[in-house]
Design a protein around this motif. Structure first.
Motif, PDB file in Angstrom:
ATOM      1  N   ASN A  54      81.705  19.524  -6.519  1.00 33.67           N
ATOM      2  CA  ASN A  54      83.001  20.204  -6.671  1.00 33.67           C
ATOM      3  C   ASN A  54      82.981  21.607  -6.069  1.00 33.67           C
ATOM      4  O   ASN A  54      83.581  22.539  -6.601  1.00 33.67           O
ATOM      5  N   MET A  55      82.273  21.764  -4.940  1.00 34.69           N
ATOM      6  CA  MET A  55      82.186  23.048  -4.253  1.00 34.69           C
ATOM      7  C   MET A  55      82.700  22.948  -2.820  1.00 34.69           C
ATOM      8  O   MET A  55      82.363  23.775  -1.979  1.00 34.69           O
ATOM      9  N   ASP A  56      83.498  21.957  -2.534  1.00 33.09           N
ATOM     10  CA  ASP A  56      83.931  21.683  -1.165  1.00 33.09           C
ATOM     11  C   ASP A  56      85.255  22.382  -0.849  1.00 33.09           C
ATOM     12  O   ASP A  56      86.202  21.778  -0.385  1.00 33.09           O
TER      13      ASP A  56
ATOM     14  N   LEU B  84      72.327  19.293  -1.136  1.00 28.19           N
ATOM     15  CA  LEU B  84      73.429  19.888  -1.882  1.00 28.19           C
ATOM     16  C   LEU B  84      74.693  19.293  -1.282  1.00 28.19           C
ATOM     17  O   LEU B  84      75.150  19.715  -0.226  1.00 28.19           O
ATOM     18  N   ASN B  85      75.220  18.265  -1.924  1.00 26.20           N
ATOM     19  CA  ASN B  85      76.418  17.590  -1.444  1.00 26.20           C
ATOM     20  C   ASN B  85      77.608  18.332  -2.036  1.00 26.20           C
ATOM     21  O   ASN B  85      77.892  18.224  -3.230  1.00 26.20           O
ATOM     22  N   LEU B  86      78.292  19.114  -1.207  1.00 29.23           N
ATOM     23  CA  LEU B  86      79.357  19.987  -1.709  1.00 29.23           C
ATOM     24  C   LEU B  86      80.495  19.210  -2.368  1.00 29.23           C
ATOM     25  O   LEU B  86      81.058  19.663  -3.360  1.00 29.23           O
ATOM     26  N   GLY B  87      80.830  18.056  -1.842  1.00 27.89           N
ATOM     27  CA  GLY B  87      81.877  17.237  -2.453  1.00 27.89           C
ATOM     28  C   GLY B  87      81.491  16.763  -3.839  1.00 27.89           C
ATOM     29  O   GLY B  87      82.296  16.799  -4.771  1.00 27.89           O
TER      30      GLY B  87
ATOM     31  N   MET C   4      60.669  24.679  -0.237  1.00 24.14           N
ATOM     32  CA  MET C   4      61.557  23.546  -0.403  1.00 24.14           C
ATOM     33  C   MET C   4      62.665  23.634   0.644  1.00 24.14           C
ATOM     34  O   MET C   4      63.181  24.713   0.914  1.00 24.14           O
ATOM     35  N   ARG C   5      63.010  22.478   1.177  1.00 23.45           N
ATOM     36  CA  ARG C   5      64.132  22.394   2.113  1.00 23.45           C
ATOM     37  C   ARG C   5      65.406  22.074   1.351  1.00 23.45           C
ATOM     38  O   ARG C   5      65.395  21.312   0.399  1.00 23.45           O
ATOM     39  N   LEU C   6      66.498  22.657   1.801  1.00 24.45           N
ATOM     40  CA  LEU C   6      67.815  22.411   1.222  1.00 24.45           C
ATOM     41  C   LEU C   6      68.718  21.929   2.347  1.00 24.45           C
ATOM     42  O   LEU C   6      68.836  22.599   3.381  1.00 24.45           O
ATOM     43  N   VAL C   7      69.333  20.753   2.161  1.00 25.35           N
ATOM     44  CA  VAL C   7      70.257  20.195   3.145  1.00 25.35           C
ATOM     45  C   VAL C   7      71.651  20.226   2.526  1.00 25.35           C
ATOM     46  O   VAL C   7      71.903  19.546   1.529  1.00 25.35           O
ATOM     47  N   ILE C   8      72.528  21.029   3.109  1.00 23.33           N
ATOM     48  CA  ILE C   8      73.890  21.170   2.596  1.00 23.33           C
ATOM     49  C   ILE C   8      74.787  20.239   3.392  1.00 23.33           C
ATOM     50  O   ILE C   8      74.808  20.297   4.618  1.00 23.33           O
ATOM     51  N   THR C   9      75.536  19.378   2.684  1.00 18.75           N
ATOM     52  CA  THR C   9      76.408  18.421   3.362  1.00 18.75           C
ATOM     53  C   THR C   9      77.845  18.553   2.881  1.00 18.75           C
ATOM     54  O   THR C   9      78.105  18.859   1.714  1.00 18.75           O
ATOM     55  N   SER C  10      78.752  18.316   3.821  1.00 21.65           N
ATOM     56  CA  SER C  10      80.177  18.279   3.531  1.00 21.65           C
ATOM     57  C   SER C  10      80.861  17.518   4.648  1.00 21.65           C
ATOM     58  O   SER C  10      80.395  17.517   5.781  1.00 21.65           O
ATOM     59  N   GLN C  11      81.966  16.908   4.314  1.00 26.46           N
ATOM     60  CA  GLN C  11      82.784  16.262   5.333  1.00 26.46           C
ATOM     61  C   GLN C  11      83.831  17.222   5.886  1.00 26.46           C
ATOM     62  O   GLN C  11      84.527  16.901   6.841  1.00 26.46           O
TER      63      GLN C  11
ATOM     64  N   LEU D 104      79.093  12.476   5.005  1.00 29.67           N
ATOM     65  CA  LEU D 104      79.122  12.067   3.599  1.00 29.67           C
ATOM     66  C   LEU D 104      77.787  12.324   2.918  1.00 29.67           C
ATOM     67  O   LEU D 104      77.725  12.717   1.759  1.00 29.67           O
ATOM     68  N   ARG D 105      76.694  12.081   3.643  1.00 25.71           N
ATOM     69  CA  ARG D 105      75.348  12.228   3.094  1.00 25.71           C
ATOM     70  C   ARG D 105      74.440  12.886   4.116  1.00 25.71           C
ATOM     71  O   ARG D 105      74.723  12.882   5.310  1.00 25.71           O
ATOM     72  N   ALA D 106      73.318  13.365   3.630  1.00 26.11           N
ATOM     73  CA  ALA D 106      72.306  13.906   4.536  1.00 26.11           C
ATOM     74  C   ALA D 106      71.738  12.748   5.347  1.00 26.11           C
ATOM     75  O   ALA D 106      71.421  11.702   4.794  1.00 26.11           O
ATOM     76  N   GLU D 107      71.654  12.922   6.631  1.00 30.40           N
ATOM     77  CA  GLU D 107      71.099  11.875   7.493  1.00 30.40           C
ATOM     78  C   GLU D 107      69.590  12.027   7.643  1.00 30.40           C
ATOM     79  O   GLU D 107      68.958  11.217   8.301  1.00 30.40           O
ATOM     80  N   ILE D 108      69.032  13.065   7.056  1.00 28.80           N
ATOM     81  CA  ILE D 108      67.596  13.260   7.082  1.00 28.80           C
ATOM     82  C   ILE D 108      67.061  12.986   5.675  1.00 28.80           C
ATOM     83  O   ILE D 108      67.777  13.154   4.688  1.00 28.80           O
TER      84      ILE D 108
END
Length: 165
Positions: free
Chosen positions: A137-139, A131-134, A1-8, A32-36
């Motif tokens: 609540n992990m940002d 995994l959207n850190l914002g 599985m691929r994991l894409v971590i995003t944060s601003q 803001l979001r994964a672009e892939i």
């Protein structure tokens, strides 16, 4: 599985990228979001339940279908919070059996468990997750423990998949 971590926040993303260094299945993206393309997004219940339904859980992650057409993935994974119990004074506290467990580890491990269950019962598997850190609540740019805990849970998930192969 691929994991894409995003944060601003580039400071936060740099920290997570260092923790996941060498893990080919993990990509870090600033924004803001994964672009892939991804199949699902991890989102804390405080953000997900009002918008996508479901209800808070203290034991299992939920996988909700996104039927809003709002640009987020078709599936929203809502991790549980650690189980709570009342102490002798009637105050709510994390249940003693879970007090030593990192919240990020608990959320991640239960989310990966839900993905395994989903993939075993659905024709279209979850193979890429944001995994959207914002939205989790992990940002926090000075928090190493969440990134390390999440990495530990991800490594256990990958080992579980390899042992089943």
């Amino acid at each position: 599985m691929r994991l894409v971590i995003t944060s601003q926040k580039t400071d936060t993303l740099d920290r997570w990228q260092r923790v996941f260094e060498g893990c080919a299945e993990v990509t870090c993206r600033c924004g803001l979001r994964a672009e892939i393309p991804v199949d699902a997004v991890l989102m804390a219940g405080v953000f997900a339940h009002e918008r996508y339904g479901g209800r808070p859980s203290f034991s299992e992650a939920e996988i909700l279908e996104n039927r809003r057409g709002d640009g987020w993935p078709d599936l929203v994974i809502v991790p549980p919070t650690r189980p709570m119990a009342r102490d002798s004074d009637g105050n709510c506290k994390v249940h003693a059996d879970y007090a030593e467990m990192q919240p990020a580890y608990f959320a991640a491990s239960r989310s990966f468990r839900a993905i395994v269950e989903w993939n075993s019962t659905h024709d279209v598997p979850i193979s890429a997750v944001e995994l959207n850190l914002g939205l989790m609540n992990m940002d926090n740019p000075v928090d190493d423990s969440s990134a390390r805990s999440f990495r530990d849970a991800f490594e256990e998930y990958r080992e579980h998949l390899l042992s089943r192969a």
